[in-house]
Design an enzyme around this catalytic site. Structure first.
Site, PDB file in Angstrom:
ATOM      1  N   TYR A 154      43.113  18.892  16.723  1.00 17.40           N
ATOM      2  CA  TYR A 154      41.866  18.136  16.573  1.00 17.40           C
ATOM      3  C   TYR A 154      40.659  19.069  16.586  1.00 17.40           C
ATOM      4  O   TYR A 154      39.753  18.961  15.745  1.00 17.40           O
ATOM      5  CB  TYR A 154      41.773  17.116  17.703  1.00 17.40           C
ATOM      6  CG  TYR A 154      40.631  16.132  17.607  1.00 17.40           C
ATOM      7  CD1 TYR A 154      40.730  15.006  16.792  1.00 17.40           C
ATOM      8  CD2 TYR A 154      39.468  16.312  18.356  1.00 17.40           C
ATOM      9  CE1 TYR A 154      39.686  14.089  16.720  1.00 17.40           C
ATOM     10  CE2 TYR A 154      38.433  15.407  18.292  1.00 17.40           C
ATOM     11  CZ  TYR A 154      38.547  14.288  17.473  1.00 17.40           C
ATOM     12  OH  TYR A 154      37.510  13.386  17.400  1.00 17.40           O
ATOM     13  N   LYS A 158      38.037  19.668  13.501  1.00 15.08           N
ATOM     14  CA  LYS A 158      36.620  19.343  13.686  1.00 15.08           C
ATOM     15  C   LYS A 158      35.729  20.578  13.562  1.00 15.08           C
ATOM     16  O   LYS A 158      34.598  20.495  13.083  1.00 15.08           O
ATOM     17  CB  LYS A 158      36.416  18.653  15.040  1.00 15.08           C
ATOM     18  CG  LYS A 158      37.056  17.275  15.137  1.00 15.08           C
ATOM     19  CD  LYS A 158      36.507  16.306  14.090  1.00 15.08           C
ATOM     20  CE  LYS A 158      37.000  14.900  14.295  1.00 15.08           C
ATOM     21  NZ  LYS A 158      36.441  13.934  13.306  1.00 15.08           N
TER      22      LYS A 158
END
Length: 246
Positions: A154, A158
């Protein structure tokens, strides 16, 4: 109204932050394409927006698949003939510590959270370039700036959004198209609702403002970035985290 007559695509907008952004832009006059993979949820979201007097159409698709991202853009052009705003908000998480994370866990998160941004941005670029006007808003996360145990996939996705957005800002700026990032911290959503009380308390102690944010906090900023008032802002990362990343 600041966004009167504009057409906005908001991915991952059946609920949470994406829905709040879609609603805020709609209330400011934009016509909205709402999107998620769940056809039932997206139909419900579009109906709720229409009850608010917002022109909205729901389109179900997987943004990490290029052909489906293209169909999303084609739906907007078919419905309203133009696209002014793209908000890349769709995202998933598959949290595990690095040594337990599978290749599938990694690939799924990178595909949706990062490749989805690439697919949708590429799909809208020609229309925006033709119009010589556009707003691209990519939703990252404070985790992409800070990192977080159990979220290597993640965090990587991001963080990748930030570099991707800065490059898009440089490539498309001459066509009067801006590209910016919003990086939310811990926002009250279904995800944070399910956190254990001790985890919530620990997080609160790390946030200078002492509370989780609201989806509306992100939506307000997104609507501003999409407006003509933000015409000289591009390639920037706006952190909405109550001071967590300080």
């Amino acid at each position: 109204m600041p966004l009167d007559g504009m057409v906005a695509i908001v991915t991952g907008s059946s609920r949470g932050i994406g829905y709040a952004i879609a609603k805020q832009m709609g209330l400011q006059g934009a016509r909205i394409i709402v999107n998620s993979r769940n056809e039932v949820q997206i139909r419900k979201a579009a109906e709720e927006l229409r009850k608010e007097g917002i022109e909205a159409r729901g389109v179900s698709c997987d943004v990490h698949i290029p052909e489906q991202a293209n169909l999303l853009v084609e739906a907007a052009l078919e419905e309203w003939g133009t696209i002014n705003i793209l908000v890349n908000n769709a995202g998933i998480n598959r949290d595990k510590l690095l040594l337990r994370m599978t290749e599938e866990d990694w690939d799924q998160v990178i595909d949706v959270n990062l490749k989805g941004n690439f697919n949708c941005t590429k799909a809208v670029a020609r229309s925006m370039m033709k119009n010589r006007w556009g707003r691209i808003i990519n939703v990252s996360s404070v985790i992409g700036i800070m990192g977080n145990p159990g979220q290597a996939n993640y965090a990587a996705a991001k963080a990748g959004i930030v570099g991707f957005t800065k490059t898009v800002a440089k490539e498309l700026g001459s066509k009067n198209i801006t590209a910016n990032v919003i990086a939310p911290g811990f926002i009250k959503t279904e995800m944070t609702k399910n956190l254990k009380d001790n985890v919530k308390e620990e997080l609160m102690n790390r946030i200078p403002l002492g509370r989780f944010g609201e989806s509306q906090d992100v939506a307000n900023l997104a609507a501003f970035i999409a407006s003509e008032e933000a015409s000289y802002i591009t390639g920037q990362v706006f952190v909405v985290d109550g001071g967590l990343a300080l």
